[in-house]
Design a protein around this motif. Sequence first.
Motif, PDB file in Angstrom:
ATOM      1  N   ILE A 240       1.084  -1.190  -0.129  1.00  0.00           N
ATOM      2  CA  ILE A 240      -0.143  -0.068  -0.047  1.00  0.00           C
ATOM      3  C   ILE A 240       0.951   1.275   0.030  1.00  0.00           C
ATOM      4  CG2 ILE A 240      -1.861   1.324   1.113  1.00  0.00           C
ATOM      5  CD1 ILE A 240      -2.643  -1.502   2.519  1.00  0.00           C
ATOM      6  N   ASP A 241       0.755   1.970  -0.909  1.00  0.00           N
ATOM      7  CA  ASP A 241       1.620   3.024  -1.267  1.00  0.00           C
ATOM      8  C   ASP A 241       0.960   4.373  -1.012  1.00  0.00           C
ATOM      9  OD1 ASP A 241       3.943   1.793  -2.001  1.00  0.00           O
ATOM     10  OD2 ASP A 241       3.116   1.677  -4.114  1.00  0.00           O
ATOM     11  N   VAL A 242      -0.373   4.324  -0.681  1.00  0.00           N
ATOM     12  CA  VAL A 242      -1.069   5.734  -0.136  1.00  0.00           C
ATOM     13  C   VAL A 242      -0.916   5.569   1.191  1.00  0.00           C
ATOM     14  CG1 VAL A 242      -2.562   5.713  -2.232  1.00  0.00           C
ATOM     15  CG2 VAL A 242      -3.362   4.373  -0.246  1.00  0.00           C
ATOM     16  N   PRO A 243      -1.038   6.836   2.057  1.00  0.00           N
ATOM     17  CA  PRO A 243      -1.248   6.916   3.453  1.00  0.00           C
ATOM     18  C   PRO A 243      -2.440   6.346   3.898  1.00  0.00           C
ATOM     19  CG  PRO A 243      -1.089   9.133   2.382  1.00  0.00           C
ATOM     20  CD  PRO A 243      -1.263   8.304   1.237  1.00  0.00           C
ATOM     21  N   ALA A 244      -2.026   5.488   5.058  1.00  0.00           N
ATOM     22  CA  ALA A 244      -3.032   4.705   5.859  1.00  0.00           C
ATOM     23  C   ALA A 244      -2.867   4.887   7.082  1.00  0.00           C
ATOM     24  CB  ALA A 244      -2.789   3.156   5.201  1.00  0.00           C
ATOM     25  N   LEU A 245      -4.389   4.925   7.736  1.00  0.00           N
ATOM     26  CA  LEU A 245      -4.521   5.041   9.239  1.00  0.00           C
ATOM     27  C   LEU A 245      -5.318   3.952   9.730  1.00  0.00           C
ATOM     28  CD1 LEU A 245      -5.045   6.562  12.045  1.00  0.00           C
ATOM     29  CD2 LEU A 245      -6.983   7.382  10.746  1.00  0.00           C
ATOM     30  N   LEU A 246      -4.734   3.323  10.664  1.00  0.00           N
ATOM     31  CA  LEU A 246      -5.677   2.055  11.539  1.00  0.00           C
ATOM     32  C   LEU A 246      -5.916   2.735  13.108  1.00  0.00           C
ATOM     33  CD1 LEU A 246      -6.705  -0.766  11.904  1.00  0.00           C
ATOM     34  CD2 LEU A 246      -4.230  -1.287  12.259  1.00  0.00           C
ATOM     35  N   ALA A 247      -7.166   2.828  13.357  1.00  0.00           N
ATOM     36  CA  ALA A 247      -7.564   3.104  14.687  1.00  0.00           C
ATOM     37  C   ALA A 247      -8.292   2.029  15.413  1.00  0.00           C
ATOM     38  CB  ALA A 247      -8.349   4.440  14.596  1.00  0.00           C
ATOM     39  N   ILE A 248      -7.957   1.769  16.471  1.00  0.00           N
ATOM     40  CA  ILE A 248      -8.744   0.751  17.218  1.00  0.00           C
ATOM     41  C   ILE A 248      -9.152   1.404  18.538  1.00  0.00           C
ATOM     42  CG2 ILE A 248      -8.220  -1.567  18.482  1.00  0.00           C
ATOM     43  CD1 ILE A 248      -8.003  -1.727  15.479  1.00  0.00           C
ATOM     44  N   GLY A 249     -10.291   0.725  19.034  1.00  0.00           N
ATOM     45  CA  GLY A 249     -10.827   1.199  20.531  1.00  0.00           C
ATOM     46  C   GLY A 249     -10.158   0.487  21.499  1.00  0.00           C
ATOM     47  N   GLU A 250      -9.781   0.997  22.765  1.00  0.00           N
ATOM     48  CA  GLU A 250      -8.711   0.559  23.612  1.00  0.00           C
ATOM     49  C   GLU A 250      -9.531  -0.722  24.295  1.00  0.00           C
ATOM     50  OE1 GLU A 250      -7.086   1.871  28.023  1.00  0.00           O
ATOM     51  OE2 GLU A 250      -8.719   3.092  27.035  1.00  0.00           O
ATOM     52  N   HIS A 251     -10.764  -0.745  24.380  1.00  0.00           N
ATOM     53  CA  HIS A 251     -11.549  -1.863  25.015  1.00  0.00           C
ATOM     54  C   HIS A 251     -12.528  -2.682  23.959  1.00  0.00           C
ATOM     55  CE1 HIS A 251      -9.887  -0.476  28.679  1.00  0.00           C
ATOM     56  NE2 HIS A 251     -10.673   0.669  28.650  1.00  0.00           N
ATOM     57  N   VAL A 296      -9.683  14.323  10.989  1.00  0.00           N
ATOM     58  CA  VAL A 296      -9.525  15.597  10.146  1.00  0.00           C
ATOM     59  C   VAL A 296      -7.773  15.793  10.515  1.00  0.00           C
ATOM     60  CG1 VAL A 296      -9.555  18.017  10.670  1.00  0.00           C
ATOM     61  CG2 VAL A 296     -11.541  16.812  10.834  1.00  0.00           C
ATOM     62  N   ASP A 297      -7.249  15.388  11.523  1.00  0.00           N
ATOM     63  CA  ASP A 297      -5.826  15.653  11.606  1.00  0.00           C
ATOM     64  C   ASP A 297      -5.026  14.546  10.700  1.00  0.00           C
ATOM     65  OD1 ASP A 297      -3.526  16.704  13.309  1.00  0.00           O
ATOM     66  OD2 ASP A 297      -3.238  14.446  13.360  1.00  0.00           O
ATOM     67  N   TRP A 298      -5.548  13.593  10.470  1.00  0.00           N
ATOM     68  CA  TRP A 298      -4.982  12.588   9.455  1.00  0.00           C
ATOM     69  C   TRP A 298      -5.002  13.253   8.165  1.00  0.00           C
ATOM     70  CZ3 TRP A 298      -7.278   9.015   5.936  1.00  0.00           C
ATOM     71  CH2 TRP A 298      -6.443   8.055   5.328  1.00  0.00           C
ATOM     72  N   LEU A 299      -6.330  13.411   7.737  1.00  0.00           N
ATOM     73  CA  LEU A 299      -6.547  14.152   6.476  1.00  0.00           C
ATOM     74  C   LEU A 299      -5.872  15.201   6.208  1.00  0.00           C
ATOM     75  CD1 LEU A 299     -10.558  13.754   6.604  1.00  0.00           C
ATOM     76  CD2 LEU A 299      -9.077  12.532   4.924  1.00  0.00           C
ATOM     77  N   ASP A 300      -5.649  16.128   6.999  1.00  0.00           N
ATOM     78  CA  ASP A 300      -4.788  17.224   6.921  1.00  0.00           C
ATOM     79  C   ASP A 300      -3.229  16.827   6.681  1.00  0.00           C
ATOM     80  OD1 ASP A 300      -6.902  19.131   7.353  1.00  0.00           O
ATOM     81  OD2 ASP A 300      -6.336  19.342   9.308  1.00  0.00           O
ATOM     82  N   ASP A 301      -2.874  15.801   7.261  1.00  0.00           N
ATOM     83  CA  ASP A 301      -1.560  15.102   7.020  1.00  0.00           C
ATOM     84  C   ASP A 301      -1.434  14.437   5.529  1.00  0.00           C
ATOM     85  OD1 ASP A 301       1.326  14.378   7.820  1.00  0.00           O
ATOM     86  OD2 ASP A 301       0.324  12.525   7.550  1.00  0.00           O
ATOM     87  N   VAL A 302      -2.517  14.055   4.985  1.00  0.00           N
ATOM     88  CA  VAL A 302      -2.508  13.234   3.758  1.00  0.00           C
ATOM     89  C   VAL A 302      -2.557  14.492   2.816  1.00  0.00           C
ATOM     90  CG1 VAL A 302      -3.853  11.846   2.277  1.00  0.00           C
ATOM     91  CG2 VAL A 302      -3.688  11.308   4.659  1.00  0.00           C
ATOM     92  N   THR A 303      -3.289  15.289   2.882  1.00  0.00           N
ATOM     93  CA  THR A 303      -3.520  16.232   1.799  1.00  0.00           C
ATOM     94  C   THR A 303      -2.189  17.289   1.905  1.00  0.00           C
ATOM     95  OG1 THR A 303      -4.632  17.686   3.275  1.00  0.00           O
ATOM     96  CG2 THR A 303      -5.912  16.494   1.932  1.00  0.00           C
ATOM     97  N   SER A 304      -1.366  17.345   2.883  1.00  0.00           N
ATOM     98  CA  SER A 304      -0.110  17.903   2.856  1.00  0.00           C
ATOM     99  C   SER A 304       0.937  17.230   2.081  1.00  0.00           C
ATOM    100  CB  SER A 304       0.299  18.495   4.321  1.00  0.00           C
ATOM    101  OG  SER A 304       0.791  17.292   4.952  1.00  0.00           O
ATOM    102  N   ARG A 305       0.836  15.981   1.674  1.00  0.00           N
ATOM    103  CA  ARG A 305       1.815  15.398   1.214  1.00  0.00           C
ATOM    104  C   ARG A 305       1.788  15.624  -0.257  1.00  0.00           C
ATOM    105  NH1 ARG A 305       3.785  10.545   3.717  1.00  0.00           N
ATOM    106  NH2 ARG A 305       2.754  10.139   5.776  1.00  0.00           N
TER     107      ARG A 305
END
Length: 311
Positions: A240-251, A296-305
């Motif tokens: 996977i060459d595009v930016p990726a995010l994986l978010a998991i709930g603590e519980h 939003v924070d991750w999208l800002d990082d993606v679009t700044s690349r």
Amino acid sequence: MIADYTSALHDGPWHHELVPANGARFHAAVCEPAEPRPAPLVVLLHTFPQYWWAWRHQLPAIAAAGYRVAAIDLRGNGASDKPPLGYDTPMRTRDVAGVVRSLGADRAVVVGHGTGGTVAWAMAALQPAVTAGVAALAAPHPARLHVSGRRVLTRVARRHLAFAQVPGVPERALAHGDLVDRLLDDGAVVPFERDVVETYRTALRIPFAAHGALEGARWPVRSLSVPSGRRFTGSMRRRIDVPALLAIGEHDPFVRRRGVDTDAAALARHLRIEEVPGVGHYLPEEAPDAVSALLVDWLDDVTSRPGPRAA
């Protein structure tokens, strides 16, 4: 009580579009930014047994940050068409790619939750021309390179998955029984309000919606024993060459934290991993503000690349 597709068209700071894609008609709730930025469309994909409304908190938050954003009903769900076939993940990626184009975009950042997260991961491998980034919430990468699904999913999740394979019975339990209640209660740490649960139950009383929702949940199990499923698993091992995010709930009661990020880390060159504290499986609704801020924070990082921006 039988509902119709308009039961899934809730009012809010969005507008509803019914668009053609891949030989079917799909519903999308679209939020337009007041001050748009040159960025790809953001597409939000729901999990089982939900529909687009699960993203009601994130839609206005992402639009307020300057992004055009659409939460879509996957095939068989909500106000989208419910054909008898086509609930495999490769077909769903073609659906999403078609919706992106029907909404007037060339590329999209695809954000998926749970089973929708599996589709989001698959977009990077199977629809790279339209995929500008991938975010998966509570959804391990489906490659099974180092960690099997059995090791990642908890016993509670496997029990629900096994029940979904039974012909006919789960459909009745979704539309007229208490299966929606049990799924949401078992997966959430922060309880759902009863009126929210009833809203999901109502949407599953739309004709053929319960069957369509279950067919999407059944395919990952069925795919293990058919050639098309093995081909899909092989295709998921592409880098996977595009930016990726994986978010998991603590519980998270459905997904084990240990090893959940192993395959994603092996395949995604630009991967961000986040744990959302104090919540379970249904991140967009259990922690709406935290998830909105994270996206939003991750999208800002993606679009700044460097690379293509506008869709």
